[in-house]
Design an enzyme around this catalytic site. Structure first.
Site, PDB file in Angstrom:
ATOM      1  N   GLN A 178      -4.593  -1.533   9.422  1.00 18.16           N
ATOM      2  CA  GLN A 178      -4.512  -2.881   8.849  1.00 18.16           C
ATOM      3  C   GLN A 178      -5.123  -3.899   9.813  1.00 18.16           C
ATOM      4  O   GLN A 178      -4.763  -3.954  10.990  1.00 18.16           O
ATOM      5  CB  GLN A 178      -3.041  -3.226   8.568  1.00 18.16           C
ATOM      6  CG  GLN A 178      -2.839  -4.542   7.861  1.00 18.16           C
ATOM      7  CD  GLN A 178      -3.407  -4.562   6.437  1.00 18.16           C
ATOM      8  OE1 GLN A 178      -3.266  -3.618   5.680  1.00 18.16           O
ATOM      9  NE2 GLN A 178      -4.070  -5.651   6.085  1.00 18.16           N
ATOM     10  N   LYS A 235       0.835  -1.205   0.000  1.00 16.43           N
ATOM     11  CA  LYS A 235       0.000   0.000   0.000  1.00 16.43           C
ATOM     12  C   LYS A 235       0.871   1.257   0.000  1.00 16.43           C
ATOM     13  O   LYS A 235       0.607   2.209  -0.737  1.00 16.43           O
ATOM     14  CB  LYS A 235      -0.935  -0.011   1.215  1.00 16.43           C
ATOM     15  CG  LYS A 235      -2.067  -1.005   1.041  1.00 16.43           C
ATOM     16  CD  LYS A 235      -2.814  -1.320   2.320  1.00 16.43           C
ATOM     17  CE  LYS A 235      -3.806  -2.450   2.056  1.00 16.43           C
ATOM     18  NZ  LYS A 235      -4.422  -3.010   3.261  1.00 16.43           N
ATOM     19  N   ASP A 243     -10.981   2.758   3.965  1.00 17.14           N
ATOM     20  CA  ASP A 243     -11.319   1.340   3.921  1.00 17.14           C
ATOM     21  C   ASP A 243     -12.839   1.160   3.896  1.00 17.14           C
ATOM     22  O   ASP A 243     -13.332   0.054   3.679  1.00 17.14           O
ATOM     23  CB  ASP A 243     -10.752   0.644   5.167  1.00 17.14           C
ATOM     24  CG  ASP A 243      -9.902  -0.560   4.808  1.00 17.14           C
ATOM     25  OD1 ASP A 243      -9.779  -0.848   3.607  1.00 17.14           O
ATOM     26  OD2 ASP A 243      -9.382  -1.205   5.737  1.00 17.14           O
TER      27      ASP A 243
END
Ligand code: NDP
Length: 299
Positions: free
Chosen positions: A99, A55, A122
């Protein structure tokens, strides 16, 4: 030989990243705005470490500002929440991604709820889930967004199509179903208690499999000509006993590719399909968040 068109995640993800890079350059030129993504990794899970590195690299490659915070596995809830508070307040950061999974002892729901919904790239904050369900502009989870790009690329207008989504997770199944509904599909959500699943799937012009069961969806479940999006990522041992004895594994989807590709009109491979779209969609979401936070374009 499969007769279905193969929906190539590599090509589509490359194209999406190139579009994002162009938009980033344009935002810098015209608004002196450099979208910034902060990724927070707690602990040292090897798979998470790979995702986080990827990422960071991809966001730098498209010209974004990229920050990675690596915290020890013994990080407490208060410390993590304090970092999220700082990132929420940082004007150089437009997207925050924590994460998952978090190490035991940290409350995932509480951590996700602490992220500013306007920076929640997200798309997992309940406010964004609510906005999506209400038909309001939302930051949408990345994998479902990738599925929709692949479907639109393959089919164009999705209006009136019958879609069956197998799986009802907050991460994939539910948001993908909401997006299909917003695209005027007639949507069925199937799950572990669904009866006669093969018959349900046979009704579908569009099948999205997000189950986590290797090769569960077979070719004889698929309506001829249907479009099949396989979200599954399952690591299984090789059938070859020599390789299996060496502990070697391979990745397969939730769809039995060989039989499904004989019947479907188009299908995503695994690997090489949806998985590659996810990070590209994260970059796209970061640009969307940056523009909305600055009041550029539609909200
Ligand atoms: P979850 O385990 O959270 O959800 C799985 C869903 O499948 C549940 O809704 C479950 O039903 C349903 N299900 C389980 N067994 C059956 C069955 N026998 N028949 C019908 N439905 C069933 O998984 P995720 O949604 O997080 O992920 C799904 C898959 O997608 C996994 O393989 C994951 O690795 C992959 N994935 C891939 C990503 C990518 O980038 N390509 C990103 C995220 C996930 P119930 O609710 O009743 O339990």
């Amino acid at each position: 030989m499969p007769q279905a068109q193969i929906i190539d995640g590599k090509i589509l993800a490359e194209r999406l990243r190139a579009e994002v890079a162009q938009e980033v350059a344009q935002l810098k030129r015209s608004h002196n705005l450099r979208p910034g993504l902060a990724v927070v990794l707690v602990g040292a899970d090897p798979a998470s470490e790979i995702y986080v590195r990827s990422k960071g690299e991809h966001s730098l490659a498209v010209g974004m500002h990229s920050l990675t915070h690596r915290l020890g596995a013994d990080t407490g809830q208060a410390e993590l929440l304090a970092l999220i508070g700082e990132l929420n307040a940082d004007p150089a950061i437009h997207g925050i991604l924590v994460q998952l999974p978090l190490p035991e002892g940290l409350d995932e729901r509480c951590v996700l709820a602490a992220i500013d919904p306007d920076k929640d790239v997200d798309g997992l904050h309940v406010v964004n889930a609510g906005r999506l369900a209400s038909g309001l502009p939302a930051l949408t989870p990345c994998t479902p967004l990738g599925c929709m790009i692949m479907l639109r690329e393959t089919l164009g207008d999705l209006s009136g199509k019958r879609a069956v989504v197998i799986g009802r997770s907050v991460l994939v199944g539910k948001p993908v179903a909401q997006l299909l509904l917003a695209a005027d599909c007639t949507v069925t959500i199937a799950h572990s208690r669904t009866r006669d699943l093969p018959d349900v799937v046979r009704e579908a012009d569009i099948v999205v499999a997000a189950v986590g069961r290797p090769e569960m969806v077979r070719g004889d479940w698929i309506k001829p000509g249907a479009t099949v999006i396989d979200v599954g990522i399952n690591r299984v041992p090789f059938r070859d006993p020599v390789k299996a004895a060496q502990g070697k594994t391979k990745v397969v989807g939730d769809v039995h590719f060989r039989s499904a590709a004989q019947v479907a009109g188009a299908i995503t491979p695994v690997p090489g399909g949806v998985g590659l779209m996810t990070v590209a969609c994260l970059l796209k979401n970061t640009v969307t968040a940056a523009k909305r936070l600055r009041g550029i374009g539609e909200r």
